[in-house]
Design a protein around this motif. Structure first.
Motif, mmCIF file in Angstrom:
data_model
loop_
_atom_site.group_PDB
_atom_site.id
_atom_site.type_symbol
_atom_site.label_atom_id
_atom_site.label_comp_id
_atom_site.label_asym_id
_atom_site.label_seq_id
_atom_site.Cartn_x
_atom_site.Cartn_y
_atom_site.Cartn_z
ATOM 1 N N LEU A 25 0.825 -1.207 0.000
ATOM 2 C CA LEU A 25 0.000 0.000 0.000
ATOM 3 C C LEU A 25 0.863 1.263 0.000
ATOM 4 C CD1 LEU A 25 -2.708 -1.133 2.571
ATOM 5 C CD2 LEU A 25 -2.867 -1.102 0.080
ATOM 6 N N ILE A 26 1.946 1.240 0.733
ATOM 7 C CA ILE A 26 2.864 2.382 0.749
ATOM 8 C C ILE A 26 3.508 2.554 -0.628
ATOM 9 C CG2 ILE A 26 5.046 3.231 1.712
ATOM 10 C CD1 ILE A 26 4.187 1.988 4.385
ATOM 11 N N PHE A 27 3.911 1.449 -1.250
ATOM 12 C CA PHE A 27 4.502 1.510 -2.592
ATOM 13 C C PHE A 27 3.504 2.066 -3.598
ATOM 14 C CE2 PHE A 27 5.239 -0.503 -6.733
ATOM 15 C CZ PHE A 27 6.477 0.042 -7.023
ATOM 16 N N LEU A 28 2.245 1.644 -3.518
ATOM 17 C CA LEU A 28 1.208 2.131 -4.419
ATOM 18 C C LEU A 28 0.999 3.634 -4.242
ATOM 19 C CD1 LEU A 28 -0.875 1.109 -6.504
ATOM 20 C CD2 LEU A 28 -2.471 0.872 -4.613
ATOM 21 N N LEU A 29 0.975 4.091 -3.014
ATOM 22 C CA LEU A 29 0.800 5.517 -2.729
ATOM 23 C C LEU A 29 1.982 6.338 -3.240
ATOM 24 C CD1 LEU A 29 -0.923 7.671 -1.252
ATOM 25 C CD2 LEU A 29 0.483 7.233 0.747
ATOM 26 N N LEU A 30 3.193 5.897 -2.975
ATOM 27 C CA LEU A 30 4.375 6.644 -3.416
ATOM 28 C C LEU A 30 4.510 6.655 -4.937
ATOM 29 C CD1 LEU A 30 7.027 5.626 -0.746
ATOM 30 C CD2 LEU A 30 5.847 7.807 -1.002
ATOM 31 N N SER A 31 4.218 5.538 -5.591
ATOM 32 C CA SER A 31 4.314 5.523 -7.053
ATOM 33 C C SER A 31 3.241 6.423 -7.668
ATOM 34 C CB SER A 31 4.225 4.104 -7.596
ATOM 35 O OG SER A 31 2.976 3.532 -7.289
ATOM 36 N N GLY A 32 2.079 6.534 -7.036
ATOM 37 C CA GLY A 32 1.053 7.462 -7.514
ATOM 38 C C GLY A 32 1.503 8.905 -7.406
ATOM 39 N N ILE A 33 2.168 9.247 -6.330
ATOM 40 C CA ILE A 33 2.685 10.607 -6.142
ATOM 41 C C ILE A 33 3.764 10.916 -7.179
ATOM 42 C CG2 ILE A 33 3.995 12.086 -4.563
ATOM 43 C CD1 ILE A 33 2.492 10.645 -2.263
ATOM 44 N N VAL A 34 4.670 9.980 -7.398
ATOM 45 C CA VAL A 34 5.736 10.180 -8.391
ATOM 46 C C VAL A 34 5.139 10.322 -9.781
ATOM 47 C CG1 VAL A 34 7.695 9.060 -9.513
ATOM 48 C CG2 VAL A 34 7.528 9.070 -7.024
ATOM 49 N N ASN A 35 4.179 9.472 -10.136
ATOM 50 C CA ASN A 35 3.566 9.547 -11.461
ATOM 51 C C ASN A 35 2.803 10.843 -11.662
ATOM 52 O OD1 ASN A 35 4.504 7.114 -12.442
ATOM 53 N ND2 ASN A 35 2.796 5.967 -11.589
ATOM 54 N N PHE A 36 2.115 11.311 -10.634
ATOM 55 C CA PHE A 36 1.410 12.586 -10.737
ATOM 56 C C PHE A 36 2.398 13.714 -11.019
ATOM 57 C CE2 PHE A 36 -0.363 16.444 -8.817
ATOM 58 C CZ PHE A 36 -1.516 16.562 -9.579
ATOM 59 N N GLY A 37 3.537 13.690 -10.356
ATOM 60 C CA GLY A 37 4.563 14.703 -10.604
ATOM 61 C C GLY A 37 5.117 14.629 -12.015
ATOM 62 N N LEU A 38 5.343 13.421 -12.520
ATOM 63 C CA LEU A 38 5.849 13.261 -13.890
ATOM 64 C C LEU A 38 4.844 13.769 -14.910
ATOM 65 C CD1 LEU A 38 7.438 9.688 -13.646
ATOM 66 C CD2 LEU A 38 8.650 11.856 -13.918
ATOM 67 N N ILE A 39 3.578 13.434 -14.716
ATOM 68 C CA ILE A 39 2.538 13.885 -15.651
ATOM 69 C C ILE A 39 2.391 15.397 -15.597
ATOM 70 C CG2 ILE A 39 0.044 13.833 -16.085
ATOM 71 C CD1 ILE A 39 0.120 10.869 -15.173
ATOM 72 N N LEU A 40 2.399 15.964 -14.407
ATOM 73 C CA LEU A 40 2.256 17.414 -14.257
ATOM 74 C C LEU A 40 3.431 18.154 -14.896
ATOM 75 C CD1 LEU A 40 0.379 19.528 -13.019
ATOM 76 C CD2 LEU A 40 1.773 19.422 -10.960
ATOM 77 N N ALA A 41 4.644 17.660 -14.707
ATOM 78 C CA ALA A 41 5.818 18.298 -15.312
ATOM 79 C C ALA A 41 5.748 18.237 -16.832
ATOM 80 C CB ALA A 41 7.094 17.637 -14.808
ATOM 81 N N ASN A 42 5.335 17.089 -17.371
ATOM 82 C CA ASN A 42 5.216 16.948 -18.825
ATOM 83 C C ASN A 42 4.128 17.860 -19.368
ATOM 84 O OD1 ASN A 42 3.923 15.310 -21.315
ATOM 85 N ND2 ASN A 42 6.140 14.961 -21.184
ATOM 86 N N LYS A 43 3.004 17.945 -18.678
ATOM 87 C CA LYS A 43 1.906 18.818 -19.111
ATOM 88 C C LYS A 43 2.345 20.280 -19.117
ATOM 89 C CE LYS A 43 -2.653 19.249 -19.808
ATOM 90 N NZ LYS A 43 -3.464 18.533 -20.756
ATOM 91 N N ASN A 44 3.125 20.692 -18.122
ATOM 92 C CA ASN A 44 3.624 22.065 -18.083
ATOM 93 C C ASN A 44 4.558 22.353 -19.248
ATOM 94 O OD1 ASN A 44 2.197 22.824 -15.816
ATOM 95 N ND2 ASN A 44 3.867 22.348 -14.406
#
Length: 145
Positions: A25-44
């Motif tokens: 569950l911790i791994f799932l949460l952290l990978s979601g946070i990292v992926n959100f950051g990657l998507i947001l940076a790419n969108k910017n």
């Protein structure tokens, strides 16, 4: 009966079992946070490319090849797909040829639509979000002939 009490009082290994339950569950949460950051940076970054295209079209020309070149030179983002299309539109919503006149007189307004699309590779979570994740931004601006 003493054996049952001793068995119930023995707590060796509880931490390992709790960790085995909580760690995914911790791994799932952290990978979601990292992926959100990657998507947001790419969108910017893609948004910045579209902004460059619209500013170039507004300030310089409505030459679509020059707009595309300006957009591609504005970033080193890969993969990147950019397009620019020019069209004319009258105030009543009709889209005549840019060299013609509008119904009721007057020249149609010249517009340029720019689009940029890129992909970002995500960290894990392939079963939740498609990998690579595609971001696309589009903008339209009125230009002057």
């Amino acid at each position: 009966m003493k054996k049952e009490c001793r068995f119930l009082q023995n707590s060796k290994g509880n931490v390992a079992i709790e960790l085995a339950i909580v760690l995914p569950l911790i791994f799932l949460l952290l990978s979601g946070i990292v992926n959100f950051g990657l998507i947001l940076a790419n969108k910017n970054q893609v948004n910045a490319v579209v902004s460059v295209g619209m500013l170039y079209a507004f300030g310089n020309s409505s030459n679509t090849a020059a707009i595309i070149a300006a957009m591609q030179n504005a970033t080193n983002l890969t993969p990147l797909t950019v397009t620019a299309t020019q069209f004319c539109e009258c105030s009543n919503g009709t889209k005549p040829a840019c060299s013609s006149t509008c119904t009721g007189g007057g020249a149609p307004g010249s517009y340029v639509t720019v689009t940029a699309q890129s992909q970002v590779n995500l960290f894990a979570l392939d079963f939740i979000i498609a990998n690579p994740f595609t971001t696309k931004v589009q903008g339209t601006i009125r230009t002057f002939k």
